[in-house]
Design a protein around this motif. Structure first.
Motif, PDB file in Angstrom:
ATOM      1  N   GLY A   1       0.811  -1.215   0.000  1.00 14.37           N
ATOM      2  CA  GLY A   1       0.000   0.000   0.000  1.00 14.37           C
ATOM      3  C   GLY A   1       0.839   1.258   0.000  1.00 14.37           C
ATOM      4  O   GLY A   1       0.539   2.218  -0.721  1.00 14.37           O
ATOM      5  N   MET A   2       1.912   1.268   0.785  1.00  9.40           N
ATOM      6  CA  MET A   2       2.771   2.442   0.843  1.00  9.40           C
ATOM      7  C   MET A   2       3.415   2.739  -0.504  1.00  9.40           C
ATOM      8  O   MET A   2       3.667   3.901  -0.843  1.00  9.40           O
ATOM      9  N   GLN A   3       3.674   1.702  -1.279  1.00 17.12           N
ATOM     10  CA  GLN A   3       4.308   1.891  -2.583  1.00 17.12           C
ATOM     11  C   GLN A   3       3.425   2.692  -3.533  1.00 17.12           C
ATOM     12  O   GLN A   3       3.903   3.316  -4.470  1.00 17.12           O
ATOM     13  N   MET A   4       2.118   2.662  -3.284  1.00 18.04           N
ATOM     14  CA  MET A   4       1.167   3.330  -4.181  1.00 18.04           C
ATOM     15  C   MET A   4       0.874   4.773  -3.767  1.00 18.04           C
ATOM     16  O   MET A   4       0.140   5.475  -4.455  1.00 18.04           O
TER      17      MET A   4
ATOM     18  N   VAL B   1      -2.007   8.936   5.126  1.00 18.96           N
ATOM     19  CA  VAL B   1      -1.613   7.561   4.789  1.00 18.96           C
ATOM     20  C   VAL B   1      -2.676   6.564   5.205  1.00 18.96           C
ATOM     21  O   VAL B   1      -3.129   5.737   4.405  1.00 18.96           O
ATOM     22  N   ALA B   2      -3.078   6.600   6.481  1.00 16.94           N
ATOM     23  CA  ALA B   2      -4.033   5.609   6.984  1.00 16.94           C
ATOM     24  C   ALA B   2      -5.364   5.641   6.232  1.00 16.94           C
ATOM     25  O   ALA B   2      -5.877   4.587   5.841  1.00 16.94           O
TER      26      ALA B   2
ATOM     27  N   LYS C   1      -6.922   2.374   3.916  1.00 11.33           N
ATOM     28  CA  LYS C   1      -7.866   1.710   4.814  1.00 11.33           C
ATOM     29  C   LYS C   1      -8.324   0.349   4.283  1.00 11.33           C
ATOM     30  O   LYS C   1      -8.486  -0.606   5.053  1.00 11.33           O
ATOM     31  N   LYS C   2      -8.485   0.219   2.960  1.00  9.70           N
ATOM     32  CA  LYS C   2      -8.895  -1.085   2.436  1.00  9.70           C
ATOM     33  C   LYS C   2      -7.791  -2.113   2.553  1.00  9.70           C
ATOM     34  O   LYS C   2      -8.022  -3.263   2.940  1.00  9.70           O
ATOM     35  N   ALA C   3      -6.569  -1.708   2.230  1.00  5.60           N
ATOM     36  CA  ALA C   3      -5.443  -2.633   2.363  1.00  5.60           C
ATOM     37  C   ALA C   3      -5.221  -3.014   3.818  1.00  5.60           C
ATOM     38  O   ALA C   3      -4.970  -4.179   4.136  1.00  5.60           O
TER      39      ALA C   3
END
Length: 583
Positions: free
Chosen positions: A470-473, A497-498, A502-504
């Motif tokens: 997720g962070m990569q996106m 970020v959070a 949220k879905k991931a």
């Protein structure tokens, strides 16, 4: 001629150099949090494994260096045979899993086989069912005398001989494979979905048929992912406790995990168990090295800069053969054992079969209202699982943020520590936690704290895979906007970020939660009088032979699990478990 002397200007403060600026950024308040994360990883991963190694070389009473623990661990032929049995069982279970999974994955990804959604749901169902519940189902089906299959065979033929017997080495390997093949399916199908049909078309133009092309072109291209799935099944098998204990102990098949369990019977010999567990770490490291060696000798590039098209292969009548194979796998892995468990859970005596006078709700009533240990186990299971999932996801998100944003100079090491439990067998990790935190000064043995920490560590790699992906996106520009407006990094994580992840994060939380509810290998070594979980209670009931109450408890676990799976499908998509687990 006069000379003008320039006045001296007082030197002002020198602007910090670029290197100094980079060092100053580590002085932010959030840096304390990053350092706490390093400490948490050391506490959860490094120290238990280090203590396991230290304990294996320590004398029980004096603490002095000794090799006697290894002599005791491997000084009897029975202990050596258990290790050899585990290796053979892992290889056989991995081979059977590959035979089941690879045709299904190829059919679902590349062909016009009907019922591809059905095959996908079969894999999902097999993934959800805890291994020990599948083992109980097959005991009810294929017990040598009272199993349904053998009873039906005797009724039809009049023979007293058993047709099938689950209490054999091959029976044990088959039951394990019926629960493990989803791993190979996931890895293989994800690779098949990425390759185009260009090379297959080229092979067809040169005269190769469908089957020749598949065997010589398609499957070799996805061999790296297939091999990864096979190795994962092998490692899961040699580290599995529930199924080998439920089937293997009555069959007198001793393996590493059941032998480790015997070392923890009174008197507890933790130092011998630590020495006996070390080869599992060495085997894991050796297999990972072998995988790299095998894959480094060939190239497996299936994508180029040119666009490709995936063409569905028309199998003609053969598509029904493959569909039949998927049905067989579904019946063996899901339908048959679940029917047996459901029947037993509503029966006064499961061996009497289906009859109205044998039906009862007493097993469920007893568990919910009359069995104090069952109520406590149900509460413990879901409290421990929810706490572990929350802690794992919070830790994983923070570490993924540090690694992706290069906030610490040793971010790569943090990522490695997060993923390290993936290659450490759960039973080895549990013994490491016992060695590190059971005794003074913490004295955590048998406490809820130790159970939650062990579950968190066990499934931290899954949480980190979700957080890192997720962070990569997420581009750093959005966080920089928050900081320009006066917010700190913690504000950026909380406000930007959070919410974007949220879905991931929810998908990762649900997956860790579900896997923690069925965890047995770690729980069996760390439970106390008041921290028993459903998985441990199921194992205790199996030792008592109380299959009716056991099946009812398994039914309660499955119903609650399906509720959470439904939530995941509703919020994230039907494949959230399989997609996340393959990352």
């Amino acid at each position: 001629m006069s000379t003008t002397v320039a006045p001296k200007v007082a030197a002002g403060p020198v602007a910090p150099s670029g290197g100094l600026l980079r060092r100053l950024r580590y002085l932010e308040p959030a840096t304390l949090l990053w350092l706490l994360l390093v400490g948490a990883l050391f506490f959860l991963v490094v120290w238990p494994v280090a203590e396991l190694l230290i304990t294996s070389f320590q004398a029980r009473r004096t603490g002095e260096f000794t090799l006697s623990n290894y002599a005791a661990a491997y000084g009897r032929q029975r202990y050596v045979d258990a290790l050899l049995n585990s290796l053979a069982l892992g290889a056989l279970a991995a081979a059977i899993s590959a035979v089941m999974a690879v045709p299904m994955a190829w059919a679902c990804s590349r062909t016009n086989m009907p019922g591809r959604g059905f095959a996908w749901l079969t894999v999902l169902a097999a993934f959800i069912i805890p291994p020990y519940l599948g083992a109980i189902g097959w005991i009810l089906l294929a017990g040598p005398n009272s199993g349904w299959i053998n009873q039906t065979w005797s009724l039809l033929t009049g023979s007293e001989a058993s047709l099938v017997n689950v209490y054999t080495f091959w029976g044990l390997a088959l039951v394990i494979a019926l629960n493990s093949y989803p791993f190979i399916f996931i890895f293989t199908k994800s690779a098949l979905d990425l390759i185009s049909s260009e090379m297959e078309d080229a092979a067809n133009i040169l005269g190769a048929g469908t089957w020749t092309t598949t065997l010589k072109v398609t499957l070799p291209l996805v061999w790296p992912m297939m091999l990864a799935g096979i190795i994962l099944v092998f490692l899961e098998t040699i580290a599995l406790f529930g199924t080998p204990a439920i089937i293997g102990i009555p069959a007198r098949i001793n393996v590493v995990t059941t032998q480790l369990w015997q070392f923890f019977e009174a008197p507890v010999r933790a130092e011998v168990a630590a020495a006996y567990a070390m080869p599992l770490l060495l085997i894991t490291a050796a297999l990972i090295g072998l995988q790299k060696l095998l894959l480094s000798r060939k190239g497996y590039v299936s994508q180029t800069g040119k666009g490709g098209e995936r063409r569905v292969i028309n199998l003609g009548p053969w598509r029904w053969v493959l569909f039949g194979w998927c049905v067989v796998v579904c019946v063996l892995s899901v339908v048959a054992p679940m029917i047996a468990l459901v029947q037993a859970s509503f029966s006064r005596a499961w061996g009497r079969g289906f009859s109205l006078d044998n039906l009862t709700l007493a097993n469920y009533e007893f568990l919910l209202f009359g069995h104090d240990a069952a109520r406590g186990a149900i509460v413990n299971t879901f409290v421990f699982s929810a706490a572990s999932a929350t802690l794992a996801m919070a830790l994983a998100l923070a570490i993924a943020y540090v690694v992706r944003r290069n906030l610490l100079p040793f971010g790569t090491a943090l990522a490695f520590l997060c993923m390290a439990p993936f290659v450490i067998p759960g039973i080895v990790m549990a013994i490491g936690f016992y060695a590190a935190y059971a005794g003074p000064p913490l004295l955590l043995y048998g406490t809820a704290t130790l159970m939650i920490l062990a579950f968190t560590t066990r499934f931290l790699p899954i949480a980190y895979a979700n957080g890192a992906a997720g962070m990569q996106m997420i581009h750093p520009e959005m966080e920089e906007a928050v900081r320009i407006l006066g917010g700190g990094r913690l504000t950026a994580i909380r406000s930007v970020v959070a919410p974007l992840l949220k879905k991931a994060l929810l998908g990762g939380w649900l997956l860790v939660f579900i896997l923690a509810t069925r965890e047995l290998s770690a729980a069996i070594f760390l439970i106390g009088p008041h921290t028993r979980t459903i998985s441990v209670l199921l194992y205790d009931l199996s030792e008592e032979g109380n299959f009716e109450v056991l099946s009812a408890l398994g039914g309660i676990l499955l119903v609650i699990t399906l509720v959470f799976v439904g939530i995941g499908m509703r919020l994230i998509g039907r494949d959230f478990m399989l997609r996340r687990s393959s990352e």
